[in-house]
Design a protein around this motif. Structure first.
Motif, PDB file in Angstrom:
ATOM      1  N   CYS A  30       0.845  -1.186   0.000  1.00 24.58           N
ATOM      2  CA  CYS A  30       0.000   0.000   0.000  1.00 24.58           C
ATOM      3  C   CYS A  30       0.886   1.244   0.000  1.00 24.58           C
ATOM      4  O   CYS A  30       2.057   1.201   0.397  1.00 24.58           O
ATOM      5  N   THR A  31       0.332   2.372  -0.430  1.00 24.45           N
ATOM      6  CA  THR A  31       1.038   3.649  -0.363  1.00 24.45           C
ATOM      7  C   THR A  31       1.054   4.113   1.090  1.00 24.45           C
ATOM      8  O   THR A  31      -0.010   4.260   1.703  1.00 24.45           O
ATOM      9  N   PRO A  32       2.223   4.350   1.671  1.00 23.17           N
ATOM     10  CA  PRO A  32       2.259   4.725   3.083  1.00 23.17           C
ATOM     11  C   PRO A  32       1.800   6.163   3.310  1.00 23.17           C
ATOM     12  O   PRO A  32       1.854   7.003   2.412  1.00 23.17           O
ATOM     13  N   ALA A  33       1.349   6.446   4.528  1.00 17.24           N
ATOM     14  CA  ALA A  33       0.990   7.797   4.959  1.00 17.24           C
ATOM     15  C   ALA A  33       1.334   7.910   6.436  1.00 17.24           C
ATOM     16  O   ALA A  33       0.724   7.224   7.263  1.00 17.24           O
ATOM     17  N   GLY A  34       2.328   8.730   6.767  1.00 15.49           N
ATOM     18  CA  GLY A  34       2.783   8.791   8.149  1.00 15.49           C
ATOM     19  C   GLY A  34       3.195   7.404   8.611  1.00 15.49           C
ATOM     20  O   GLY A  34       3.911   6.687   7.894  1.00 15.49           O
ATOM     21  N   PRO A  35       2.719   6.961   9.767  1.00 17.25           N
ATOM     22  CA  PRO A  35       3.115   5.643  10.273  1.00 17.25           C
ATOM     23  C   PRO A  35       2.333   4.489   9.657  1.00 17.25           C
ATOM     24  O   PRO A  35       2.639   3.323   9.931  1.00 17.25           O
ATOM     25  N   PHE A  36       1.331   4.793   8.836  1.00 13.56           N
ATOM     26  CA  PHE A  36       0.470   3.748   8.295  1.00 13.56           C
ATOM     27  C   PHE A  36       1.032   3.210   6.984  1.00 13.56           C
ATOM     28  O   PHE A  36       1.278   3.965   6.029  1.00 13.56           O
ATOM     29  N   LYS A  37       1.217   1.885   6.945  1.00 12.61           N
ATOM     30  CA  LYS A  37       1.772   1.220   5.771  1.00 12.61           C
ATOM     31  C   LYS A  37       1.434  -0.257   5.878  1.00 12.61           C
ATOM     32  O   LYS A  37       0.852  -0.705   6.870  1.00 12.61           O
ATOM     33  N   GLY A  38       1.799  -1.027   4.856  1.00 18.08           N
ATOM     34  CA  GLY A  38       1.597  -2.470   4.945  1.00 18.08           C
ATOM     35  C   GLY A  38       1.181  -3.069   3.624  1.00 18.08           C
ATOM     36  O   GLY A  38       1.082  -2.381   2.599  1.00 18.08           O
ATOM     37  N   LYS A  39       0.943  -4.364   3.636  1.00 13.74           N
ATOM     38  CA  LYS A  39       0.540  -5.111   2.452  1.00 13.74           C
ATOM     39  C   LYS A  39      -0.984  -5.146   2.348  1.00 13.74           C
ATOM     40  O   LYS A  39      -1.692  -5.164   3.343  1.00 13.74           O
TER      41      LYS A  39
END
Length: 261
Positions: free
Chosen positions: A149-158
């Motif tokens: 996924c496209t990250p945003a701040g601390p949020f990311k992942g598959k």
């Protein structure tokens, strides 16, 4: 319980603890939503994550201000009680499942309601296509992939995907139908070999239950609203709450209102 129950009556049954099951096939014609609840100081980054990843995280609604338990545009909803099962995460780790959030509720929590693939299943059924998880009476199988996924701040992942099998001609029709519903994941992201997106065994889903696949059928994969749970695990907020997979918020918004004609 009858599957053709109204969204209001279904939420009332959930609110008083009479219904705690998965919601696929219930309240036909109405939008079902995935759920993410976060403290206000994490909410802006999560909103950016949703905006950057609209396929797995299509935003249908959010609370007007921190602490609000209602979502007026989506119906007469108390978000603390009107989802059949919730998952609670603490510091990114799964902590517990609950059927009521009243004891955990805080005045800094922000609610995000995200589109769910259960909404487009109705359109597939209306076109005469079999939706295997419904015909077999199970929760749709969902899998973790190797798609970033496209990250945003601390949020990311598959990305997490849901899967429904179809014969080739029906798979093409499913793509055409679901393209009209971008607010509930839209067209599939992959057809065919699951190994190409990092899935080893369709018989062992990460969430939900496996369904049968005939030799002449293709597995068809849609971006799935369980993806935010993966992002929450990566971001590790002190508290986060989601729906349990398959246990959705059923709204008064009609699926036809989300269709792009």
């Amino acid at each position: 319980m009858r599957q053709d129950i109204s969204p209001y009556d279904l939420r009332q049954a959930i609110r008083c603890g009479e219904f705690t099951g998965h919601t696929s096939g219930f309240a036909p014609g109405f939008v079902q939503c995935n759920l993410a609840i976060l403290p206000a100081d994490w909410a802006s980054d999560f909103l950016r994550f949703c905006q950057a990843n609209p396929k797995p995280c299509p935003l249908v609604g959010m609370s007007n201000s921190p602490g609000d338990t209602a979502l007026p545009p989506l119906g007469d909803i108390d978000i603390r009680t009107d989802v059949p099962s919730y998952r609670v995460f603490r510091d990114g780790e799964f902590s517990e499942e609950r059927t009521d959030l009243s004891a955990l509720w805080r005045d800094d929590l922000v609610v995000f309601a995200l589109g769910c693939s259960f909404s487009f299943e109705e359109a597939l059924l209306a076109d005469g296509l079999e939706v295997r998880n419904i015909s077999q009476g199970v929760n749709v199988p969902m899998y973790r992939t190797d798609i970033d996924c496209t990250p945003a701040g601390p949020f990311k992942g598959k990305m997490v995907v849901s899967m429904r099998p179809f014969k080739a001609a029906d798979a093409i029709r499913a793509v055409q139908i679901c393209t009209r519903f971008p607010s509930v994941h839209g067209a599939p992201i992959h057809l065919g070999d699951p190994g190409l997106i990092g899935i080893d065994d369709l018989g062992v889903p990460d969430y939900g239950e496996a369904v049968s696949i005939a030799d002449d059928e293709l597995p068809v994969f849609w971006a799935c609203g369980v993806t935010p749970q993966v992002a929450l695990e990566a971001a590790r907020p002190p508290l986060a709450i989601t729906h349990s997979p398959g246990h959705m918020l059923v709204t008064d918004l009609r699926n036809s209102q989300l269709a792009v004609l």
